[in-house]
Design an enzyme around this catalytic site. Structure first.
Site, mmCIF file in Angstrom:
data_model
loop_
_atom_site.group_PDB
_atom_site.id
_atom_site.type_symbol
_atom_site.label_atom_id
_atom_site.label_comp_id
_atom_site.label_asym_id
_atom_site.label_seq_id
_atom_site.Cartn_x
_atom_site.Cartn_y
_atom_site.Cartn_z
ATOM 1 N N CYS A 32 -25.891 -12.738 -20.029
ATOM 2 C CA CYS A 32 -26.031 -13.989 -19.375
ATOM 3 C C CYS A 32 -26.287 -14.734 -18.048
ATOM 4 O O CYS A 32 -26.641 -15.822 -17.602
ATOM 5 C CB CYS A 32 -24.483 -14.632 -18.900
ATOM 6 S SG CYS A 32 -24.003 -13.507 -17.538
ATOM 7 N N GLY A 89 0.756 -1.151 0.226
ATOM 8 C CA GLY A 89 0.168 0.079 0.567
ATOM 9 C C GLY A 89 0.888 1.312 0.172
ATOM 10 O O GLY A 89 -0.082 2.556 -0.307
ATOM 11 N N CYS A 93 -28.109 -9.287 -15.549
ATOM 12 C CA CYS A 93 -26.896 -9.323 -16.963
ATOM 13 C C CYS A 93 -28.614 -10.416 -18.012
ATOM 14 O O CYS A 93 -28.671 -10.949 -17.879
ATOM 15 C CB CYS A 93 -26.593 -10.322 -17.400
ATOM 16 S SG CYS A 93 -25.167 -9.688 -18.776
ATOM 17 N N CYS A 109 -19.145 -12.907 -18.815
ATOM 18 C CA CYS A 109 -20.613 -13.345 -19.832
ATOM 19 C C CYS A 109 -20.118 -13.381 -20.718
ATOM 20 O O CYS A 109 -21.114 -15.051 -20.512
ATOM 21 C CB CYS A 109 -21.018 -11.719 -19.948
ATOM 22 S SG CYS A 109 -22.246 -11.147 -20.175
ATOM 23 N N CYS A 150 -23.050 -7.684 -18.070
ATOM 24 C CA CYS A 150 -21.942 -7.454 -16.830
ATOM 25 C C CYS A 150 -20.873 -6.603 -17.962
ATOM 26 O O CYS A 150 -20.744 -6.304 -19.025
ATOM 27 C CB CYS A 150 -20.754 -9.437 -17.225
ATOM 28 S SG CYS A 150 -22.135 -10.873 -16.790
HETATM 29 ZN ZN LIG Z 1 -23.738 -11.325 -18.736
#
Ligand SMILES: [Zn+2]
Ligand SMILES: Nc1ncnc2c1ncn2[C@@H]1O[C@H](COP(=O)(O)OP(=O)(O)OP(=O)(O)O)[C@@H](O)[C@H]1O
Ligand SMILES: [Mg+2]
Lengths: 256, 278
Positions: free
Chosen positions: B245, B33, B242, B273, B267
């Site tokens: 999909c 970090g 989505c 996807c 997506c």
């Molecule tokens: Zn998707």
């Protein structure tokens, strides 16, 4: 009464100018000490040395912390020093822009110190910020406004709330009412004085205005050319000045 | 000698630069970090086009690597295509759109939906590495704040969010604390992706070209999103499915699909996807 801050033989030179020439001062718990003197006499330099924002060329400064330890400020590690500045100390600048974040709301400004010391509950931070904005006599409805749209007097109140929320013990002020209208100044001084009493704060306040000094300070330090020329109880110094320079200061203010 | 030198110099950067960047990367991994300064070089693309990420990727790539480049989750946006083409040309490494087959993934704005593995490196393109800059523009001061772990200011930003919007409205570049120590800007990924950084198996490297900073999260490192007790962090996403999909647990883009302005959710991670469709 016990001491809370002791400074011995503070020296600070800028080139050939002795801004602080071998200055020693002590501050007692709950006491308000005023530093007065003409422009350029070294008041701000002394205050900045005491509060750690300037490193003196020589001298010694010790502070009695909340746990009753005397801390040697000039050798204190940076993290501890910054921690003191956020918790036990406060600094009120003449220009509120130096003490506020202008792009952050009033509430965010007041709450910053709480968040810095680990507060993680929004509602609690908000409640304390509300309490404090009211304490400095700003309508709580302004909590989400940016300080940039506040008047000078309100900005100064906000700066005070931001500083006092963590209940510091020692507060440094450099001309906190400078640049404000006289009536605004008077109300602000009233507020500062009552908060100082209520919280039992120890204060060092720099001003070139003897009326402010008389109103605020228990004790006065008169400076000229980087040196302390006179010190004593405020009434004593102002009513019966011993040093010719103080006499001049007092007589010139009376003429105004 | 000449042979090994050749190996070392592949991937556009000269040997010295590559060594300098690798050193910065190692340091970054050792201090999770922490923003390590590095001497960013001119790359054959303008700043803002991922020059930091490109330099980090170039310093990591080996001949056996398989590279995937995504921009907003997609492999075929201009930015992703041009960076992928660039590396094909200067390294000849294989490239892929398949998240699982990639060994190095350079990304802008997303973390793939598919869980990453130990043998993968995720390289983020970072525009602004300093999470405290919004409230404290002075670099000298933010460095001290990091050094002393003075992070109250980061919560001031979240406080402002809530007081203005009634909730933490920061949706991208949502600040995180890494390994209980440094506060880090995860680059402009949606906050939905933040939990994926926590105890991630892959190495996560961040490159900011214009700002000349590199930082990193080593595998299996704690990455926690900042919040308030009464306003806890939420990895929010659009509450939709989505439409390609049928996924209900992915980060979605809303796209216009015809010139009548019809909108559709799908997506943002196009490879994921596709893999769900079949
Ligand atoms: Zn998707
Ligand atoms: N950063 C600096 N660099 C050079 N000289 C300085 C610096 N700060 C202060 N001085 C000089 O030191 C002397 C004391 O200045 P200081 O600001 O402490 O005075 P002051 O009593 O606070 O004055 P004022 O009432 O105008 O605020 C002046 O001669 C000033 O010019
Ligand atoms: Mg001054």
């Amino acid at each position: 009464m016990e001491q809370i801050l002791k400074a011995k033989a503070i020296n600070k030179k800028f080139g050939d100018v002795y801004a602080c020439n071998n200055l020693s001062i002590e501050l007692y718990t709950g006491e308000v000490v005023g530093i007065v003197g003409e422009s350029g006499s070294g008041k701000s330099t002394l205050l900045n040395c005491l509060s750690g924002s300037l490193v003196p060329d020589g001298g010694n400064i010790t502070y009695l912390d909340r746990d009753n330890n005397w801390l040697d400020l000039l050798s204190l590690p940076e993290p501890r020093k910054r921690n003191l500045l956020r918790t036990e100390w406060a600094f009120v600048h003449q220009n509120p822009r130096d003490g506020l974040r202008m792009a952050v709301s009033a509430g965010g400004n007041i709450g910053e110190r709480l968040m810095a010391i680990g507060y993680r509950n929004y509602s609690q931070i908000r409640a304390e910020a509300t309490e404090w904005i009211e304490k400095v006599e700003i309508d709580a409805i302004r909590l989400d406004d940016k300080p940039s749209i506040f008047s000078g007097g309100m900005q100064q109140r906000l700066q005070i709330a931001k500083n006092l929320i963590t209940k510091p013990r020692l507060i440094f002020m450099d001309e906190p009412t400078g640049g404000l209208d006289v009536s605004v100044q008077a109300r602000l001084l009233d507020l500062i004085r009552s908060l100082v009493r209520e919280l039992g704060l120890s204060v060092i306040i720099v001003t070139h205005d003897l009326a402010v000094a008389r109103f605020m300070a228990n004790r006065l330090i008169v400076m000229k050319n980087g040196k302390i020329v006179e010190t004593g109880l405020t009434d004593q110094v102002l009513d019966d000045p011993q040093h010719s320079y103080t006499q001049l200061l007092v007589s010139s203010i009376l003429k105004v | 000698m000449s042979n090994s030198e050749e190996d070392f110099n592949f991937a556009y950067l000269d040997e010295q630069t590559k060594r300098m960047i690798r050193r910065a990367l190692i340091k970054a991994i050792c201090i999770p970090g922490y923003q390590v300064p590095f001497a960013s070089r001119e790359m054959p693309m303008p700043y803002g086009w991922g020059t930091g990420g490109v330099q980090v990727t170039a310093a990591c790539l080996q001949e056996t690597d398989v590279l995937k480049v995504i921009d907003q989750g997609s492999d075929d946006t201009t930015n992703a295509v041009s960076i992928r083409k660039f590396f094909e040309r200067v390294t000849g490494v294989k490239t892929t759109e398949n998240t699982g087959k990639a060994s190095v993934i350079q990304t802008r704005h997303r973390i793939p939906e598919q869980v990453l593995s130990e043998d993968q490196i995720l390289v983020y393109q970072v525009p602004i590495p300093e999470p405290l800059r919004f409230l404290e523009p002075r670099e000298t001061e933010t460095r001290v704040m990091h050094a002393l772990e003075e992070y109250g200011l980061m919560h001031v930003k979240l406080y402002e969010d809530i007081s203005i919007n009634g909730e933490i409205s920061t949706a991208y570049a949502y600040p995180v604390k890494v390994n209980d120590r440094y506060i880090m800007d995860p680059s402009p990924t949606p906050k939905f992706d933040n939990p994926k950084m926590n105890f991630c198996s892959a190495i996560q490297l961040f490159g900011a070209g214009r700002e000349q900073r590199i930082y990193a999260v080593p595998p299996y490192t704690k990455v926690i999103s900042l919040d308030f007790e009464d306003y806890p962090f939420e990895a929010s996403r659009a509450e939709k499915t989505c439409e390609i999909c049928g996924a209900t647990n992915t980060y979605l883009d809303e796209v216009v699909i015809d010139d009548k302005g019809t909108r559709m959710f799908s997506c943002s991670d196009s490879d994921y996807c596709n893999s769900q469709k079949s």
